[in-house]
Design a protein around this motif. Structure first.
Motif, PDB file in Angstrom:
ATOM      1  N   LEU B  67       8.192   1.494  -0.713  1.00 13.24           N
ATOM      2  CA  LEU B  67       8.387   2.287   0.417  1.00 13.24           C
ATOM      3  C   LEU B  67       7.458   2.113   1.589  1.00 13.24           C
ATOM      4  N   VAL B  68       6.122   2.266   1.120  1.00 11.19           N
ATOM      5  CA  VAL B  68       4.698   2.378   2.468  1.00 11.19           C
ATOM      6  C   VAL B  68       4.990   0.898   2.844  1.00 11.19           C
ATOM      7  N   MET B  69       5.103   0.066   2.192  1.00 12.90           N
ATOM      8  CA  MET B  69       5.140  -1.230   2.860  1.00 12.90           C
ATOM      9  C   MET B  69       6.402  -1.424   3.679  1.00 12.90           C
ATOM     10  N   THR B  70       7.410  -0.903   3.491  1.00 13.92           N
ATOM     11  CA  THR B  70       8.695  -0.912   4.426  1.00 13.92           C
ATOM     12  C   THR B  70       8.313  -0.269   5.722  1.00 13.92           C
ATOM     13  N   ILE B  71       7.772   1.052   5.275  1.00 12.32           N
ATOM     14  CA  ILE B  71       7.474   1.818   6.557  1.00 12.32           C
ATOM     15  C   ILE B  71       6.206   1.067   7.542  1.00 12.32           C
ATOM     16  N   THR B  72       5.284   0.052   6.875  1.00 10.15           N
ATOM     17  CA  THR B  72       4.383  -0.349   7.632  1.00 10.15           C
ATOM     18  C   THR B  72       4.875  -1.392   8.343  1.00 10.15           C
ATOM     19  N   SER B  73       5.990  -2.093   7.843  1.00  4.46           N
ATOM     20  CA  SER B  73       6.572  -3.374   8.301  1.00  4.46           C
ATOM     21  C   SER B  73       7.386  -2.834   9.623  1.00  4.46           C
ATOM     22  N   ILE B  74       8.079  -1.788   9.241  1.00 10.06           N
ATOM     23  CA  ILE B  74       8.852  -1.043  10.383  1.00 10.06           C
ATOM     24  C   ILE B  74       7.776  -0.777  11.681  1.00 10.06           C
ATOM     25  N   GLY B  75       6.644  -0.244  11.255  1.00  9.80           N
ATOM     26  CA  GLY B  75       5.770   0.169  12.376  1.00  9.80           C
ATOM     27  C   GLY B  75       5.080  -1.110  13.152  1.00  9.80           C
ATOM     28  N   LEU B  76       5.168  -2.275  12.319  1.00  8.58           N
ATOM     29  CA  LEU B  76       4.332  -3.567  13.053  1.00  8.58           C
ATOM     30  C   LEU B  76       5.519  -4.113  13.998  1.00  8.58           C
ATOM     31  N   ILE B  77       6.622  -4.085  13.338  1.00  5.69           N
ATOM     32  CA  ILE B  77       7.684  -4.488  14.272  1.00  5.69           C
ATOM     33  C   ILE B  77       7.864  -3.628  15.659  1.00  5.69           C
ATOM     34  N   ALA B  78       7.622  -2.141  15.499  1.00  5.72           N
ATOM     35  CA  ALA B  78       7.883  -1.475  16.549  1.00  5.72           C
ATOM     36  C   ALA B  78       6.435  -1.720  17.562  1.00  5.72           C
ATOM     37  N   LYS B  79       5.474  -2.021  16.779  1.00  2.00           N
ATOM     38  CA  LYS B  79       4.335  -2.239  17.549  1.00  2.00           C
ATOM     39  C   LYS B  79       4.378  -3.673  18.631  1.00  2.00           C
ATOM     40  N   ALA B  80       5.419  -4.368  17.859  1.00  2.00           N
ATOM     41  CA  ALA B  80       5.582  -5.654  18.591  1.00  2.00           C
ATOM     42  C   ALA B  80       6.685  -5.478  19.463  1.00  2.00           C
ATOM     43  N   ILE B  94       5.687 -11.152   9.509  1.00  2.00           N
ATOM     44  CA  ILE B  94       5.295  -9.912   9.744  1.00  2.00           C
ATOM     45  C   ILE B  94       6.080  -8.936   8.736  1.00  2.00           C
ATOM     46  N   ILE B  95       6.844  -9.576   7.759  1.00  2.00           N
ATOM     47  CA  ILE B  95       7.397  -8.643   6.982  1.00  2.00           C
ATOM     48  C   ILE B  95       6.721  -8.658   5.641  1.00  2.00           C
ATOM     49  N   LEU B  96       6.520 -10.259   4.998  1.00  2.00           N
ATOM     50  CA  LEU B  96       5.903 -10.398   3.655  1.00  2.00           C
ATOM     51  C   LEU B  96       4.428 -10.607   3.568  1.00  2.00           C
ATOM     52  N   ASP B  97       3.773 -10.889   4.778  1.00  2.00           N
ATOM     53  CA  ASP B  97       2.392 -11.416   4.659  1.00  2.00           C
ATOM     54  C   ASP B  97       1.420 -10.230   3.972  1.00  2.00           C
ATOM     55  N   GLY B  98       0.645 -10.450   3.177  1.00  2.00           N
ATOM     56  CA  GLY B  98      -0.194  -9.368   2.618  1.00  2.00           C
ATOM     57  C   GLY B  98       0.465  -8.482   1.803  1.00  2.00           C
ATOM     58  N   PHE B  99       1.439  -8.731   1.227  1.00  2.00           N
ATOM     59  CA  PHE B  99       2.399  -7.924   0.314  1.00  2.00           C
ATOM     60  C   PHE B  99       1.533  -7.931  -1.213  1.00  2.00           C
ATOM     61  N   MET B 100       1.331  -9.079  -1.589  1.00  2.00           N
ATOM     62  CA  MET B 100       0.405  -9.180  -2.941  1.00  2.00           C
ATOM     63  C   MET B 100      -0.923  -8.831  -2.835  1.00  2.00           C
ATOM     64  N   GLY B 101      -1.628  -8.839  -1.905  1.00  2.00           N
ATOM     65  CA  GLY B 101      -2.846  -8.533  -1.672  1.00  2.00           C
ATOM     66  C   GLY B 101      -3.120  -7.090  -1.727  1.00  2.00           C
ATOM     67  N   GLY B 102      -2.222  -6.528  -1.043  1.00  2.00           N
ATOM     68  CA  GLY B 102      -1.964  -5.045  -0.717  1.00  2.00           C
ATOM     69  C   GLY B 102      -1.530  -4.451  -2.155  1.00  2.00           C
ATOM     70  N   LEU B 103      -0.804  -4.970  -2.970  1.00  2.00           N
ATOM     71  CA  LEU B 103      -0.587  -4.458  -4.355  1.00  2.00           C
ATOM     72  C   LEU B 103      -1.814  -4.295  -5.075  1.00  2.00           C
ATOM     73  N   MET B 104      -2.614  -5.271  -4.936  1.00  2.00           N
ATOM     74  CA  MET B 104      -3.843  -5.291  -5.751  1.00  2.00           C
ATOM     75  C   MET B 104      -4.542  -3.613  -5.197  1.00  2.00           C
ATOM     76  N   SER B 105      -4.609  -3.702  -3.870  1.00  2.00           N
ATOM     77  CA  SER B 105      -5.583  -2.363  -3.415  1.00  2.00           C
ATOM     78  C   SER B 105      -4.879  -1.191  -3.899  1.00  2.00           C
ATOM     79  N   PHE B 106      -3.529  -1.258  -3.702  1.00  2.00           N
ATOM     80  CA  PHE B 106      -2.678  -0.134  -4.035  1.00  2.00           C
ATOM     81  C   PHE B 106      -2.950   0.407  -5.544  1.00  2.00           C
ATOM     82  N   VAL B 107      -2.853  -0.597  -6.546  1.00  2.00           N
ATOM     83  CA  VAL B 107      -2.950  -0.185  -7.766  1.00  2.00           C
ATOM     84  C   VAL B 107      -4.313   0.338  -8.050  1.00  2.00           C
TER      85      VAL B 107
END
Lengths: 105, 120
Positions: B67-80, B94-107
């Motif tokens: 959910l947080v990643m989806t909100i971030t993606s929507i925010g980035l698309i709105a920024k563009a 803009i949608i999938l980049d950084g998904f897995m690396g962010g997962l590590m930081s999240f956990v």
């Protein structure tokens, strides 16, 4: 970027305050011998507010998007002089007749 | 001897086809990727701290991350400003980049916050 940074700091502060009040709430529940099931409502509201602040900071602090098409409006000026490969320091200007002292008589 | 110049509008080709090759400014593309990466990493950390404070365990935490990643993606698309093709070359970036690396930081921050708030 300064305003975005301040908003981000406030968001993180809200998160820390929410964590502290949740710790105190758990201590209270332990005294009253109850189980922790759902965080209290004001903590949820404070987390939501902190989240909104952090989202707006995350979108403004890292910088703007730059257009990648080379023929768009803001990419028109090519700053070639700032390229070290094309700078010449040993040219014919030293042969120009510039006298050092040009006083007004 | 021409060096490897790093001037402000160096261009690179991005496809193998010889005709109709789109040409992009590589430095601006790198800048946009950097902005997206920083935004996603920061939001992963904040999402982890919030998930830990709220006491999510197991599957609910990963649903929250999504959910947080989806909100971030929507925010980035709105920024563009919703015309994404001006700033990145494909939607995946803009949608999938950084998904897995962010997962590590999240956990990491999720377990960290959960331990501090609920266990100690």
């Amino acid at each position: 970027m300064g305003l975005g940074l301040i908003i981000g700091v406030f968001g993180v502060l809200f998160l820390f305050h929410a964590a502290y009040s949740t710790i105190q709430y758990r201590g209270l529940l332990k005294i009253m011998d109850e189980e922790f099931s759902v965080p209290s409502m004001n903590v949820v509201l404070e987390l939501l507010l902190g989240f909104v602040f952090c989202v707006s900071a995350a979108l403004t602090v890292p910088g703007d998007f730059l257009s990648i098409h080379p023929d768009s409006e803001e990419n028109r000026i090519v700053s070639l002089p700032s390229n070290l490969d094309f700078m010449i320091f040993n040219h014919r200007a030293k042969a120009l007749p510039f006298d050092v002292d040009m006083k007004l008589h | 001897m021409t060096g490897h110049s790093d001037s402000s509008s160096s261009e690179k080709k991005s496809n193998e086809e010889m005709n109709d090759v789109p040409v992009f400014s590589a430095e601006n593309m790198q800048n946009n990727m950097k902005v997206i990466y920083y935004s996603r990493t920061f939001m992963s950390i904040i999402g982890g701290v919030i998930a830990g404070i709220l006491g999510f365990t197991g599957f609910m935490g990963f649903v929250f991350y999504f959910l947080v990643m989806t909100i971030t993606s929507i925010g980035l698309i709105a920024k563009a400003k919703f015309s994404v093709h001006l700033y990145v070359d494909s939607w995946n970036r803009i949608i999938l980049d950084g998904f897995m690396g962010g997962l590590m930081s999240f956990v990491l921050f999720w377990t960290f916050a959960y331990d501090i708030v609920h266990i100690f």
